[in-house]
Each structure stands twice: as structure tokens, then as C-alpha cells.
Design a protein around this motif. Sequence first.
Motif, short mmCIF file in Angstrom:
data_model
loop_
_atom_site.label_atom_id
_atom_site.label_comp_id
_atom_site.label_asym_id
_atom_site.label_seq_id
_atom_site.Cartn_x
_atom_site.Cartn_y
_atom_site.Cartn_z
N VAL A 46 1.02 -1.65 0.08
CA VAL A 46 -0.08 0.29 0.10
C VAL A 46 0.87 1.24 0.31
N LYS A 47 1.82 1.86 0.58
CA LYS A 47 3.02 2.33 0.88
C LYS A 47 3.42 2.81 -0.30
N THR A 48 4.06 1.44 -1.09
CA THR A 48 4.47 1.47 -1.90
C THR A 48 3.71 2.45 -3.16
N ALA A 49 2.59 1.28 -3.30
CA ALA A 49 1.98 2.00 -4.52
C ALA A 49 1.74 4.04 -3.86
N MET A 50 1.83 4.19 -2.82
CA MET A 50 0.90 5.75 -2.80
C MET A 50 1.96 6.34 -3.12
N ARG A 51 3.71 5.85 -2.66
CA ARG A 51 4.64 6.70 -2.98
C ARG A 51 4.63 7.11 -4.61
N SER A 52 4.30 5.58 -5.58
CA SER A 52 4.56 5.92 -7.01
C SER A 52 3.34 6.55 -7.68
N SER A 53 2.00 6.71 -6.88
CA SER A 53 1.27 7.27 -7.63
C SER A 53 1.28 9.29 -7.12
N VAL A 54 2.61 8.87 -6.39
CA VAL A 54 2.43 10.60 -5.60
C VAL A 54 2.98 11.23 -6.60
N LYS A 55 4.73 9.82 -7.19
CA LYS A 55 5.41 10.99 -8.11
C LYS A 55 5.05 10.60 -9.35
N LYS A 56 4.03 9.96 -9.51
CA LYS A 56 3.32 9.78 -11.34
C LYS A 56 2.45 11.28 -11.34
N ALA A 57 2.11 11.35 -10.54
CA ALA A 57 0.59 12.44 -10.24
C ALA A 57 2.13 14.46 -10.84
N ASP A 58 3.17 13.74 -9.76
CA ASP A 58 3.79 15.42 -9.89
C ASP A 58 4.68 15.21 -11.23
N LYS A 59 4.90 14.20 -11.49
CA LYS A 59 6.07 14.66 -13.32
C LYS A 59 5.01 14.74 -14.43
N ALA A 60 3.59 14.21 -13.92
CA ALA A 60 2.15 14.02 -14.45
C ALA A 60 2.44 16.20 -15.04
N VAL A 61 2.86 16.40 -13.94
CA VAL A 61 1.75 17.94 -13.32
C VAL A 61 2.99 18.95 -13.56
N ALA A 62 4.02 18.08 -13.47
CA ALA A 62 5.32 19.00 -14.23
C ALA A 62 5.66 19.47 -15.53
N ASN A 63 4.89 18.19 -16.41
CA ASN A 63 4.97 18.41 -17.49
C ASN A 63 4.08 18.89 -18.13
N ASN A 64 3.04 19.26 -17.31
CA ASN A 64 1.81 19.60 -18.35
C ASN A 64 1.05 19.00 -18.44
N GLU A 65 0.55 17.70 -18.15
CA GLU A 65 0.43 16.32 -19.62
C GLU A 65 -0.87 16.31 -18.99
N GLU A 66 -1.57 15.90 -20.23
CA GLU A 66 -3.06 15.55 -20.81
C GLU A 66 -3.78 15.08 -19.27
N ASN A 67 -3.48 14.22 -18.87
CA ASN A 67 -3.65 13.17 -17.84
C ASN A 67 -3.76 13.50 -16.45
N LYS A 68 -3.24 14.99 -16.39
CA LYS A 68 -2.86 14.93 -14.73
C LYS A 68 -3.87 15.02 -13.82
N GLY A 69 -4.95 15.58 -14.85
CA GLY A 69 -6.79 15.40 -13.89
C GLY A 69 -6.26 14.35 -13.20
N ASP A 70 -6.41 13.04 -13.76
CA ASP A 70 -6.90 11.09 -13.44
C ASP A 70 -5.31 11.14 -12.23
N SER A 71 -4.28 11.43 -12.53
CA SER A 71 -3.08 10.77 -11.67
C SER A 71 -2.88 11.51 -10.42
N LEU A 72 -3.44 13.02 -10.26
CA LEU A 72 -3.91 13.40 -9.07
C LEU A 72 -5.04 13.00 -8.18
N LYS A 73 -5.86 12.55 -9.28
CA LYS A 73 -7.44 11.95 -8.16
C LYS A 73 -7.08 10.94 -7.47
#
Length: 82
Positions: free
Chosen positions: A24-51
Motif C-alpha cells: 500500500v505504501k509503495t503504491a502511494m509513493r508511486s502514484s504521488v511521483k506519477k502525479a508530480d511528474k504529470a503536473v510538472a510536464n503539464n500532461e493531459e492526464n494530470k487530473g486523473d493521476s492527481l485524483k
Amino acid sequence: MPNIKSAIKRVRTNDTKNAQNSSVKTAMRSSVKKADKAVANNEENKGDSLKAAIKQVEKAASKGLIHKNTAARRKSSLMKKA
């Protein structure tokens, strides 16, 4: 290795719980990193990854893996970046 029957059972259950908590902790860390990366690159799916990241953070907090204030801080940080 313990000799007492109840201690043997505790070792077994502790190993099981540790594996579950780690996943659970690993999944949390991975999803947070993925969301950070999506926001930084201004990707289209940043809303979904943030959620998804916020959901994982709340899940970890509800299971007691991270403190509720830590979860609030991480969610706030993610929203501020977005």
C-alpha cells in the motif's frame, strides 16, 4: 525462530501484515511521483493521476500507515502544484 505456538503465529501474521502495508505504501509513493511528474510536464492526464494519488494517500492514512496530518500535507502539496 520462536518455540511458543502463539509466538510462531505472531511471526506469521506480522510477515503477512508487513507485506500488505509495504504494498500500500509503495503504491502511494508511486502514484504521488506519477502525479508530480504529470503536473510538472503539464500532461493531459494530470487530473486523473492527481485524483489517483490523492486516493492512495487517503487509503494509506485510513489504514494508519501514515499520519492523518501527513496525508493532509501531501494532498495539499499536490493540489498546490496543480
